[in-house]
Design a protein around this motif. Structure first.
Motif, short mmCIF file in Angstrom:
data_model
loop_
_atom_site.label_atom_id
_atom_site.label_comp_id
_atom_site.label_asym_id
_atom_site.label_seq_id
_atom_site.Cartn_x
_atom_site.Cartn_y
_atom_site.Cartn_z
N ARG A 88 0.55 -1.23 -0.27
CA ARG A 88 0.33 -0.20 0.02
C ARG A 88 1.04 1.01 0.56
O ARG A 88 1.82 1.32 0.67
N PRO B 247 2.53 4.83 0.75
CA PRO B 247 1.75 5.32 1.72
C PRO B 247 1.46 7.03 1.12
O PRO B 247 0.22 7.40 1.82
N HIS B 248 1.24 6.89 -0.09
CA HIS B 248 0.97 8.63 -0.87
C HIS B 248 -1.42 8.48 -1.10
O HIS B 248 -1.75 8.75 -0.29
N GLU B 249 -1.93 7.07 -1.58
CA GLU B 249 -2.59 7.26 -2.14
C GLU B 249 -3.30 5.96 -1.69
O GLU B 249 -4.64 5.91 -2.39
N ALA C 41 -2.19 -0.41 -4.39
CA ALA C 41 -1.30 -1.64 -3.90
C ALA C 41 0.54 -1.40 -5.08
O ALA C 41 0.36 -1.24 -6.91
N HIS D 168 1.46 7.27 -9.08
CA HIS D 168 1.36 8.39 -8.94
C HIS D 168 3.21 9.08 -9.62
O HIS D 168 3.90 9.68 -9.26
#
Ligand code: FES
Lengths: 371, 137
Positions: free
Chosen positions: B42, B44-46, B49, B81
């Motif tokens: 996961r 940490p930004h949005e 996966a 991103h």
């Protein structure tokens, strides 16, 4: 070389986010040939013999650098059968529509490229075909998806005909106009089209995409995608300024305009600047009866993606207050690489009431959708 | 904390990865040049996966016009991103101090030691003469 890859499971209990209205969803064809079925024979033949000729200098490639590989798509959105991201309804449901129990997805298709086409009759036919494709392939199979009326602004009569043809068809909710036109959208020659939007009750979605042949930034063509991406707000700023100063909103007070895929934090500073100049330059634009910021506040809505991420996340709350919470609508931009996730896009707690407005209520009323 | 057997040694080739689910936690185990590392799956930004992201090297540049590709196979680029993470530490390239993908302790343990326990192996069958990738969760 991966061995096992499992689908990410979405779990959210945030009621304000579940059931949100996504103001920017991109459906794609599985292959470009999918549009042929919706084109009259004359244009189908031309599409294969001559092909598209846009106002940009290259065929089949943009004038500015884009992300590759992956053509700017979310890496996990490529269907396993090899189709294009956004072309598979089951996958779109799994990753977006069902994952968040999305109430409505406002489609902003970027295909057919009718709006960029130099042969305007062909462009109008491409727009109409892409509109039929949206309605039949997407809306009829997934009524939560709402179709954009694509038009070419360089062929006024055809654009108006297309808008009128779709009026009353509830699958269509908005007219989509690319913001990088040949001239700024507020110019008089575009007024008949803007009048048709207002007369038929359609809001306008200005979604970024393509080029008109003019450099995408005010300073010329960019060298990097890193330089191109921030030009999205630039083009929105130019359009808002044009619509306001030309007097479009004085002429059409009921016209509603959504800025899609340009972020939003720049809007307050543009409003301040326009108001400041209004004190000095009012004589030049005597047709404006209100401050520029008042037209903006009344006629312009913004969508969130690509969301600004300020160093102090709480600054975003202040920015939203400046714009007005009733004018901000959440958008993902699925399946593009720079899409936002509704759970994590805001890195700060949005108050409950405002959250319901931003994720759902504002878009329901902007797009005339049933709650 | 329990030790979970998540793969046999050799199952994940160098440059490869495997998504595993010990204790209901989605984790991606990477083989970087023969060493195993585990990161939460996961971003940490949005929340993307991370297992869908490309494993890459690191582009560095001293000045415009000069660049070097270093640390081949040690960096992971988020599939959304494009944030880059050091697979070995979970640290983000742009914000090494403040942003980190959670890492888990990984060891390679011979089957005969595992036989003495305690460990959990729901999906991997443990044999005395094998070697296993064990993640602590
Ligand atoms: S979710 Fe990973 S970079 Fe945004």
């Amino acid at each position: 070389m991966s061995t096992t890859v499992q689908e990410p499971a979405v779990q959210t209990s945030d009621e304000a986010i579940l059931g949100f209205v996504d103001c920017d969803v991109h459906p794609y064809t599985k292959t470009p040939a999918d549009l042929d079925a919706f084109l009259p024979e004359r244009w189908r033949k031309l599409r294969h013999s001559i092909g598209n000729r846009s106002r940009s200098s290259f065929v089949g490639a943009p004038n500015y650098p884009r992300m590759s590989p992956g053509v700017g798509m979310r890496m996990d959105s490529w269907p396993k059968d090899g189709g294009h991201p956004g072309s598979d309804l089951a996958m779109m449901r799994e990753q977006l529509l069902d994952a968040f129990a999305v109430s409505y997805g406002m489609m902003m298709p970027l295909l057919g490229r009718g709006g960029d086409e130099r042969n305007v009759e062909f462009g109008a036919a491409l727009c109409s075909a892409a509109n039929d494709w949206e309605a039949q392939v997407w809306c009829d199979n997934e009524p939560r998806l709402k179709a954009a009326i694509q038009i070419t602004t360089e062929y006024t009569e055809a654009a108006i005909k297309e808008i009128e043809k779709r009026a009353g068809d509830r699958r269509f909710t908005h007219v989509m106009i690319p913001p990088r036109g040949l001239e700024p959208l507020g110019r008089r020659r575009y007024w008949p089209i803007l009048e048709a939007c207002a007369a038929n009750g359609f809001p306008i979605a200005l979604h970024l995409g393509g080029t008109s042949g003019h450099p995408s930034t005010g300073g010329g063509w960019p060298s990097f995608y890193h330089e191109e991406h921030p030009s999205y707000p630039q083009s929105k700023e130019a359009l808002v300024t044009s619509l306001v100063t030309e007097g479009v909103f004085e002429h059409l007070p009921n016209l509603r305009v959504a800025l899609v895929e340009g972020g939003f934090a720049w809007l307050p500073s543009l409003s301040w600047r326009l108001d400041k100049h209004y004190q000095r330059l009012r004589e030049e634009v005597p047709h404006l009866k209100m401050l520029p910021s008042e037209y903006i506040r009344r006629n312009i809505w913004v969508t969130t993606q690509p969301i600004e991420e300020p160093e102090h996340p709480e600054d975003l709350i202040t920015t939203c207050e400046w714009i007005g919470w009733d004018r901000i609508m959440f958008s993902t931009d699925y399946p593009h690489w720079d899409q936002d996730d509704p759970r994590y896009a805001f890195k700060v707690k949005v108050p409950e009431k405002e959250k319901r407005m931003l994720y759902r209520e504002n878009a329901l009323s902007f797009y005339n959708l049933e709650a | 904390m329990a030790r979970h057997v998540v793969a046999t040694v050799g199952e994940i080739p160098p440059g490869g990865k495997k998504v595993v689910n010990p204790a209901g936690r989605e984790i991606c185990v990477y083989n970087v040049n023969g060493e195993h590392y585990a990161l939460i799956n996961r971003c940490p930004h949005e929340g993307a996966a991370l297992s869908y992201g490309h494993v890459l090297g690191c582009f560095e540049s001293k000045r415009p016009g000069e660049y070097q590709l270093t640390r081949k196979g040690e960096m992971l680029r988020c599939p959304w991103h494009g944030w880059e993470f050091d697979i070995k530490t979970g640290q983000s390239w742009c914000h090494p101090e403040s942003v980190k993908a959670r890492t888990y302790k990984v060891e390679v343990v011979p089957g005969e030691l595992l036989a003495k326990g305690p460990f959990v192996a729901e999906t991997v069958q443990v044999k005395i003469d094998g070697e296993y990738v064990v993640v602590e969760v």
